[in-house]
Design a protein around this motif. Structure first.
Motif, PDB file in Angstrom:
ATOM      1  N   LEU A  99       0.818  -1.344  -0.091  1.00 18.25           N
ATOM      2  CA  LEU A  99      -0.088  -0.026  -0.064  1.00 18.25           C
ATOM      3  C   LEU A  99       0.979   1.248  -0.086  1.00 18.25           C
ATOM      4  CD1 LEU A  99      -3.208   0.678   0.385  1.00 18.25           C
ATOM      5  CD2 LEU A  99      -2.481   1.295   2.579  1.00 18.25           C
ATOM      6  N   LEU A 100       0.557   2.050  -0.750  1.00 20.67           N
ATOM      7  CA  LEU A 100       1.538   3.381  -0.959  1.00 20.67           C
ATOM      8  C   LEU A 100       0.367   4.656  -0.900  1.00 20.67           C
ATOM      9  CD1 LEU A 100       4.054   2.838  -3.799  1.00 20.67           C
ATOM     10  CD2 LEU A 100       4.167   2.668  -1.356  1.00 20.67           C
ATOM     11  N   ILE A 101       0.304   5.359   0.412  1.00 22.37           N
ATOM     12  CA  ILE A 101      -0.899   6.148   0.530  1.00 22.37           C
ATOM     13  C   ILE A 101      -0.418   7.669   0.001  1.00 22.37           C
ATOM     14  CG2 ILE A 101      -2.038   7.432   2.631  1.00 22.37           C
ATOM     15  CD1 ILE A 101      -1.559   4.884   4.243  1.00 22.37           C
ATOM     16  N   ALA A 102      -1.358   7.802  -0.906  1.00 18.25           N
ATOM     17  CA  ALA A 102      -1.249   9.380  -1.733  1.00 18.25           C
ATOM     18  C   ALA A 102      -1.076  10.372  -0.614  1.00 18.25           C
ATOM     19  CB  ALA A 102      -2.075   9.550  -2.752  1.00 18.25           C
ATOM     20  N   ARG A 103      -1.906  10.265   0.030  1.00 21.40           N
ATOM     21  CA  ARG A 103      -1.915  11.511   1.077  1.00 21.40           C
ATOM     22  C   ARG A 103      -0.693  11.949   1.911  1.00 21.40           C
ATOM     23  NH1 ARG A 103      -5.663  12.414   5.314  1.00 21.40           N
ATOM     24  NH2 ARG A 103      -7.359  12.287   3.761  1.00 21.40           N
ATOM     25  N   ILE A 104       0.063  10.675   1.951  1.00 22.56           N
ATOM     26  CA  ILE A 104       1.427  10.944   2.655  1.00 22.56           C
ATOM     27  C   ILE A 104       2.615  11.054   1.533  1.00 22.56           C
ATOM     28  CG2 ILE A 104       3.474   9.325   3.904  1.00 22.56           C
ATOM     29  CD1 ILE A 104       1.079   7.676   5.282  1.00 22.56           C
ATOM     30  N   LEU A 105       2.528  10.251   0.432  1.00 22.51           N
ATOM     31  CA  LEU A 105       3.720  10.528  -0.510  1.00 22.51           C
ATOM     32  C   LEU A 105       3.357  11.682  -1.349  1.00 22.51           C
ATOM     33  CD1 LEU A 105       4.013   6.593  -1.119  1.00 22.51           C
ATOM     34  CD2 LEU A 105       5.471   8.048   0.351  1.00 22.51           C
ATOM     35  N   LYS A 106       2.340  12.092  -1.631  1.00 19.28           N
ATOM     36  CA  LYS A 106       2.090  13.254  -2.397  1.00 19.28           C
ATOM     37  C   LYS A 106       2.715  13.187  -3.709  1.00 19.28           C
ATOM     38  CE  LYS A 106       0.669  16.233   1.169  1.00 19.28           C
ATOM     39  NZ  LYS A 106       0.854  15.525   2.404  1.00 19.28           N
ATOM     40  N   ASP A 107       3.684  14.004  -4.237  1.00 17.86           N
ATOM     41  CA  ASP A 107       4.272  13.993  -5.315  1.00 17.86           C
ATOM     42  C   ASP A 107       5.362  13.012  -5.470  1.00 17.86           C
ATOM     43  OD1 ASP A 107       6.085  17.114  -4.904  1.00 17.86           O
ATOM     44  OD2 ASP A 107       5.970  15.171  -3.842  1.00 17.86           O
ATOM     45  N   LYS A 108       5.705  12.104  -4.487  1.00 17.59           N
ATOM     46  CA  LYS A 108       6.718  11.201  -4.589  1.00 17.59           C
ATOM     47  C   LYS A 108       5.953   9.840  -4.871  1.00 17.59           C
ATOM     48  CE  LYS A 108       8.323  11.615  -0.350  1.00 17.59           C
ATOM     49  NZ  LYS A 108       9.545  11.161   0.634  1.00 17.59           N
ATOM     50  N   THR A 109       4.749   9.940  -4.878  1.00 18.52           N
ATOM     51  CA  THR A 109       3.979   8.663  -5.109  1.00 18.52           C
ATOM     52  C   THR A 109       4.224   7.838  -6.273  1.00 18.52           C
ATOM     53  OG1 THR A 109       1.709   9.565  -3.994  1.00 18.52           O
ATOM     54  CG2 THR A 109       1.708   7.570  -5.238  1.00 18.52           C
ATOM     55  N   ALA A 110       4.497   8.611  -7.488  1.00 17.91           N
ATOM     56  CA  ALA A 110       4.722   7.934  -8.809  1.00 17.91           C
ATOM     57  C   ALA A 110       6.270   7.259  -8.672  1.00 17.91           C
ATOM     58  CB  ALA A 110       4.823   9.036  -9.773  1.00 17.91           C
ATOM     59  N   GLU A 111       7.190   7.948  -8.008  1.00 15.01           N
ATOM     60  CA  GLU A 111       8.526   7.300  -7.704  1.00 15.01           C
ATOM     61  C   GLU A 111       8.641   6.005  -6.763  1.00 15.01           C
ATOM     62  OE1 GLU A 111      10.878  10.586  -5.845  1.00 15.01           O
ATOM     63  OE2 GLU A 111      12.174   8.946  -4.888  1.00 15.01           O
ATOM     64  N   VAL A 113       5.939   4.099  -6.461  1.00 15.86           N
ATOM     65  CA  VAL A 113       5.223   3.097  -7.363  1.00 15.86           C
ATOM     66  C   VAL A 113       6.354   2.312  -8.172  1.00 15.86           C
ATOM     67  CG1 VAL A 113       3.577   2.665  -9.122  1.00 15.86           C
ATOM     68  CG2 VAL A 113       2.781   4.103  -7.156  1.00 15.86           C
ATOM     69  N   ASP A 114       7.063   3.142  -9.035  1.00 16.42           N
ATOM     70  CA  ASP A 114       7.977   2.555  -9.686  1.00 16.42           C
ATOM     71  C   ASP A 114       8.998   1.829  -9.266  1.00 16.42           C
ATOM     72  OD1 ASP A 114       8.108   5.404 -12.339  1.00 16.42           O
ATOM     73  OD2 ASP A 114       6.541   3.778 -11.883  1.00 16.42           O
ATOM     74  N   PHE A 115       9.361   2.184  -7.916  1.00 18.42           N
ATOM     75  CA  PHE A 115      10.520   1.472  -7.221  1.00 18.42           C
ATOM     76  C   PHE A 115       9.649   0.104  -6.729  1.00 18.42           C
ATOM     77  CE2 PHE A 115      14.482   1.433  -4.654  1.00 18.42           C
ATOM     78  CZ  PHE A 115      14.107   0.968  -3.746  1.00 18.42           C
ATOM     79  N   ALA A 116       8.510   0.176  -6.310  1.00 11.20           N
ATOM     80  CA  ALA A 116       7.989  -1.259  -5.826  1.00 11.20           C
ATOM     81  C   ALA A 116       7.778  -2.021  -7.038  1.00 11.20           C
ATOM     82  CB  ALA A 116       6.294  -0.854  -5.346  1.00 11.20           C
ATOM     83  N   LEU A 117       7.439  -1.548  -8.417  1.00 13.75           N
ATOM     84  CA  LEU A 117       7.238  -2.148  -9.525  1.00 13.75           C
ATOM     85  C   LEU A 117       8.650  -2.795  -9.803  1.00 13.75           C
ATOM     86  CD1 LEU A 117       4.681  -0.084 -11.760  1.00 13.75           C
ATOM     87  CD2 LEU A 117       4.359  -2.354 -10.548  1.00 13.75           C
ATOM     88  N   GLU A 118       9.855  -2.219  -9.909  1.00 17.00           N
ATOM     89  CA  GLU A 118      11.344  -2.744 -10.045  1.00 17.00           C
ATOM     90  C   GLU A 118      11.361  -3.639  -9.050  1.00 17.00           C
ATOM     91  OE1 GLU A 118      12.123   1.847 -11.150  1.00 17.00           O
ATOM     92  OE2 GLU A 118      13.424   0.920  -9.465  1.00 17.00           O
ATOM     93  N   HIS A 119      11.031  -3.832  -8.021  1.00 17.51           N
ATOM     94  CA  HIS A 119      11.203  -4.931  -6.940  1.00 17.51           C
ATOM     95  C   HIS A 119      10.291  -6.009  -7.245  1.00 17.51           C
ATOM     96  CE1 HIS A 119      13.997  -2.049  -5.685  1.00 17.51           C
ATOM     97  NE2 HIS A 119      14.706  -2.721  -4.842  1.00 17.51           N
TER      98      HIS A 119
END
Ligand SMILES: O=P(O)(O)OC[C@@H](O)[C@@H](O)c1c[nH]c2ccccc12
Length: 224
Positions: A99-111, A113-119
């Motif tokens: 889970l990646l919470i947009a409220r917390i990560l805000k404009d870092k959310t996309a980065e 997500v990509d890090f998770a997908l890479e793992h």
């Protein structure tokens, strides 16, 4: 003549092994969480969710690792992730999603997500407002979770599937949409699945006297 078993249409329900809630307190009691996992699996849920956050939800990362190893279903790690190290730990636990919470990560959310997908992890980007939907749809996440509650209120707000009704239409259909939280009965489930592709339920299952009966009723209900 053997009648062909009619393909049963099961409702896509993600079941959460929720041991504690800030609102209701202890939800597990003396039960074995692995027995809850087996019950969920026997009811043919679509996936498993577990909260690893310790302070408010009494999560236990070692239990999470056991769930990942024992379950044949996709397992989602729920926590308030703010560092990429936590994504690496989730992948090492052999989870399927984080889970990646947009409220917390805000404009870092996309980065993130990509890090998770890479793992090798799918991400579930969680939203509770239109603004957070804007962050989520800019990412490569395959799944967006609509939290019917405001997570910053730590479950002290009721949570209504009306939030799903409001936000789902803002999310393009290329995303899988999960309605999360506050789904307490079959009527809530029907509304949630009218707008989202799946529903995530924790408290209603954990508080049930007969967990199997309630979970099965959600998975097998004819909602149309
Ligand atoms: O117990 P409920 O109302 O069925 O909700 C489950 C789940 O959605 C909720 O626990 C949750 C959704 N997002 C979170 C983020 C962190 C901790 C918990 C959550």
């Amino acid at each position: 003549m053997i009648r062909k078993r009619k393909e049963e249409k099961l409702n896509p329900v993600v079941a959460e092994i929720k041991v504690h809630s800030p609102k209701f307190g202890d939800l597990l009691g003396k039960r074995d969480p692995i027995e809850i996992l087996k019950t969920y699996e026997s009811c043919r849920v679509a996936g498993i969710s577990y909260i690893t956050e310790r302070k408010h939800f009494k999560g236990d990362f070692e239990l999470f690792k056991r769930i990942c190893k024992l379950s044949h279903l996709p397992v989602l790690r729920k926590d308030f992730v703010t560092s990429k190290v936590e994504i690496e730990r989730t992948a090492e636990a052999e989870a399927d999603a984080v889970l990646l919470i947009a409220r917390i990560l805000k404009d870092k959310t996309a980065e993130f997500v990509d890090f998770a997908l890479e793992h090798g992890l799918e991400s579930v980007v969680e939203v509770h407002s239109e603004k957070e939907v804007e962050f989520a749809v800019e990412t490569n996440t395959p799944i967006i979770g609509i939290n019917n509650r405001d997570i910053s209120k730590l479950e002290k707000d009721g949570g209504s599937v009306e939030v799903t009704k409001k936000l789902a239409k803002l999310i393009p259909r290329r995303f899988v949409r999960i309605s999360e939280s506050g789904i307490a009965n079959l009527n809530d489930l029907k509304i949630a699945l009218s707008y989202a592709d799946a529903a995530l339920v924790g408290t209603a299952f954990m508080k049930a006297d007969r967990v199997e009966d309630v979970v099965r009723s959600f998975v097998e209900a004819k909602l149309c």
